[in-house]
Design a protein around this motif. Structure first.
Motif, PDB file in Angstrom:
ATOM      1  N   GLY A  38       0.814  -1.210   0.000  1.00 17.02           N
ATOM      2  CA  GLY A  38       0.000   0.000   0.000  1.00 17.02           C
ATOM      3  C   GLY A  38       0.845   1.256   0.000  1.00 17.02           C
ATOM      4  O   GLY A  38       0.529   2.239  -0.686  1.00 17.02           O
ATOM      5  N   GLN A  39       1.938   1.235   0.755  1.00 22.13           N
ATOM      6  CA  GLN A  39       2.835   2.388   0.787  1.00 22.13           C
ATOM      7  C   GLN A  39       3.449   2.628  -0.594  1.00 22.13           C
ATOM      8  O   GLN A  39       3.586   3.782  -1.024  1.00 22.13           O
ATOM      9  CB  GLN A  39       3.952   2.178   1.811  1.00 22.13           C
ATOM     10  N   ILE A  40       3.804   1.559  -1.290  1.00 19.10           N
ATOM     11  CA  ILE A  40       4.392   1.704  -2.619  1.00 19.10           C
ATOM     12  C   ILE A  40       3.373   2.302  -3.583  1.00 19.10           C
ATOM     13  O   ILE A  40       3.697   3.197  -4.374  1.00 19.10           O
ATOM     14  CB  ILE A  40       4.939   0.354  -3.124  1.00 19.10           C
ATOM     15  N   ARG A  41       2.133   1.815  -3.515  1.00 22.11           N
ATOM     16  CA  ARG A  41       1.081   2.399  -4.348  1.00 22.11           C
ATOM     17  C   ARG A  41       0.899   3.887  -4.014  1.00 22.11           C
ATOM     18  O   ARG A  41       0.670   4.710  -4.902  1.00 22.11           O
ATOM     19  CB  ARG A  41      -0.232   1.645  -4.178  1.00 22.11           C
ATOM     20  N   GLY A  42       1.033   4.219  -2.720  1.00 26.62           N
ATOM     21  CA  GLY A  42       0.926   5.612  -2.309  1.00 26.62           C
ATOM     22  C   GLY A  42       2.028   6.469  -2.892  1.00 26.62           C
ATOM     23  O   GLY A  42       1.778   7.603  -3.342  1.00 26.62           O
ATOM     24  N   VAL A  43       3.242   5.951  -2.926  1.00 28.88           N
ATOM     25  CA  VAL A  43       4.361   6.703  -3.514  1.00 28.88           C
ATOM     26  C   VAL A  43       4.126   6.905  -5.005  1.00 28.88           C
ATOM     27  O   VAL A  43       4.375   7.988  -5.541  1.00 28.88           O
ATOM     28  CB  VAL A  43       5.709   5.988  -3.251  1.00 28.88           C
ATOM     29  N   LYS A  44       3.621   5.891  -5.671  1.00 33.54           N
ATOM     30  CA  LYS A  44       3.304   6.024  -7.095  1.00 33.54           C
ATOM     31  C   LYS A  44       2.304   7.161  -7.299  1.00 33.54           C
ATOM     32  O   LYS A  44       2.460   7.991  -8.189  1.00 33.54           O
ATOM     33  CB  LYS A  44       2.744   4.709  -7.629  1.00 33.54           C
ATOM     34  N   GLY A  45       1.284   7.207  -6.432  1.00 30.14           N
ATOM     35  CA  GLY A  45       0.300   8.279  -6.510  1.00 30.14           C
ATOM     36  C   GLY A  45       0.917   9.646  -6.261  1.00 30.14           C
ATOM     37  O   GLY A  45       0.554  10.630  -6.919  1.00 30.14           O
ATOM     38  N   LEU A  46       1.838   9.718  -5.309  1.00 33.01           N
ATOM     39  CA  LEU A  46       2.512  10.989  -5.029  1.00 33.01           C
ATOM     40  C   LEU A  46       3.285  11.475  -6.243  1.00 33.01           C
ATOM     41  O   LEU A  46       3.278  12.671  -6.565  1.00 33.01           O
ATOM     42  CB  LEU A  46       3.459  10.840  -3.832  1.00 33.01           C
ATOM     43  N   ILE A  47       3.955  10.545  -6.914  1.00 32.79           N
ATOM     44  CA  ILE A  47       4.730  10.921  -8.102  1.00 32.79           C
ATOM     45  C   ILE A  47       3.786  11.370  -9.214  1.00 32.79           C
ATOM     46  O   ILE A  47       4.047  12.369  -9.902  1.00 32.79           O
ATOM     47  CB  ILE A  47       5.644   9.759  -8.543  1.00 32.79           C
ATOM     48  N   GLU A  48       2.670  10.653  -9.384  1.00 32.57           N
ATOM     49  CA  GLU A  48       1.689  11.038 -10.405  1.00 32.57           C
ATOM     50  C   GLU A  48       1.128  12.437 -10.133  1.00 32.57           C
ATOM     51  O   GLU A  48       0.789  13.171 -11.068  1.00 32.57           O
ATOM     52  CB  GLU A  48       0.558  10.012 -10.469  1.00 32.57           C
ATOM     53  N   LYS A  49       1.038  12.826  -8.852  1.00 28.96           N
ATOM     54  CA  LYS A  49       0.494  14.139  -8.474  1.00 28.96           C
ATOM     55  C   LYS A  49       1.574  15.213  -8.391  1.00 28.96           C
ATOM     56  O   LYS A  49       1.313  16.325  -7.933  1.00 28.96           O
ATOM     57  CB  LYS A  49      -0.198  14.046  -7.116  1.00 28.96           C
ATOM     58  N   ASP A  50       2.810  14.866  -8.804  1.00 30.74           N
ATOM     59  CA  ASP A  50       3.936  15.806  -8.753  1.00 30.74           C
ATOM     60  C   ASP A  50       4.174  16.339  -7.338  1.00 30.74           C
ATOM     61  O   ASP A  50       4.469  17.518  -7.133  1.00 30.74           O
ATOM     62  CB  ASP A  50       3.724  16.983  -9.720  1.00 30.74           C
ATOM     63  N   THR A  51       4.077  15.463  -6.359  1.00 30.24           N
ATOM     64  CA  THR A  51       4.319  15.830  -4.961  1.00 30.24           C
ATOM     65  C   THR A  51       5.789  16.218  -4.784  1.00 30.24           C
ATOM     66  O   THR A  51       6.670  15.678  -5.441  1.00 30.24           O
ATOM     67  CB  THR A  51       3.968  14.646  -4.038  1.00 30.24           C
ATOM     68  N   TYR A  52       6.025  17.143  -3.893  1.00 30.61           N
ATOM     69  CA  TYR A  52       7.367  17.630  -3.595  1.00 30.61           C
ATOM     70  C   TYR A  52       8.312  16.454  -3.318  1.00 30.61           C
ATOM     71  O   TYR A  52       7.974  15.537  -2.559  1.00 30.61           O
ATOM     72  CB  TYR A  52       7.291  18.568  -2.381  1.00 30.61           C
ATOM     73  N   CYS A  53       9.471  16.469  -3.971  1.00 31.79           N
ATOM     74  CA  CYS A  53      10.411  15.337  -3.931  1.00 31.79           C
ATOM     75  C   CYS A  53      10.785  14.907  -2.515  1.00 31.79           C
ATOM     76  O   CYS A  53      10.873  13.702  -2.237  1.00 31.79           O
ATOM     77  CB  CYS A  53      11.688  15.690  -4.700  1.00 31.79           C
ATOM     78  N   ASP A  54      11.016  15.845  -1.626  1.00 24.90           N
ATOM     79  CA  ASP A  54      11.419  15.488  -0.264  1.00 24.90           C
ATOM     80  C   ASP A  54      10.339  14.670   0.433  1.00 24.90           C
ATOM     81  O   ASP A  54      10.647  13.734   1.168  1.00 24.90           O
ATOM     82  CB  ASP A  54      11.749  16.751   0.544  1.00 24.90           C
ATOM     83  N   ASP A  55       9.083  15.012   0.182  1.00 28.54           N
ATOM     84  CA  ASP A  55       7.981  14.248   0.773  1.00 28.54           C
ATOM     85  C   ASP A  55       7.964  12.817   0.232  1.00 28.54           C
ATOM     86  O   ASP A  55       7.738  11.866   0.987  1.00 28.54           O
ATOM     87  CB  ASP A  55       6.644  14.935   0.489  1.00 28.54           C
ATOM     88  N   VAL A  56       8.207  12.662  -1.062  1.00 30.69           N
ATOM     89  CA  VAL A  56       8.252  11.330  -1.671  1.00 30.69           C
ATOM     90  C   VAL A  56       9.432  10.544  -1.107  1.00 30.69           C
ATOM     91  O   VAL A  56       9.301   9.365  -0.760  1.00 30.69           O
ATOM     92  CB  VAL A  56       8.333  11.427  -3.210  1.00 30.69           C
TER      93      VAL A  56
END
Length: 107
Positions: A38-56
């Motif tokens: 689930g955490q990995i899927r969450g990181v994928k979503g963060l990248i898709e949403k252009d989340t700030y790199c440090d947060d990812v």
């Protein structure tokens, strides 16, 4: 870390080596791995949403820590049962196998 007794985790020494986790240990490992998935899927979503790199990157660090926890749990059980049993059976090459595995885990 959860304590694992010899009865809960045992590897056979025949040509097809397998671990035999108790239902409790297996459920614990599956729960942890499902959470990591689930955490990995969450990181994928963060990248898709252009989340700030440090947060990812912080999320990736949390995933690595969780994977290390699974590895430690498996390593503990392996050493307390499989390795001891194989050494007692005269299979001293298990020590080299274990050292190689630890080297891989510590990369």
């Amino acid at each position: 870390m959860d304590n694992i007794t010899e009865a809960e985790h045992c590897c056979s020494t025949d040509s097809e080596r397998k671990s035999h986790h108790s239902d409790k240990v297996k459920a614990n490992l599956i729960t942890r791995l499902n959470r990591i998935e689930g955490q990995i899927r969450g990181v994928k979503g963060l990248i898709e949403k252009d989340t700030y790199c440090d947060d990812v990157l912080n999320q990736i660090a949390a995933i690595q820590s969780a994977l290390n926890g699974v590895g430690k749990l498996l390593l503990e059980g392996h050493m307390k049962s499989c390795v001891i049993e194989r050494i007692q059976a005269g299979e001293h090459e298990v020590v080299e196998e274990l050292l190689t595995t630890i080297q891989k885990l510590m990369k």
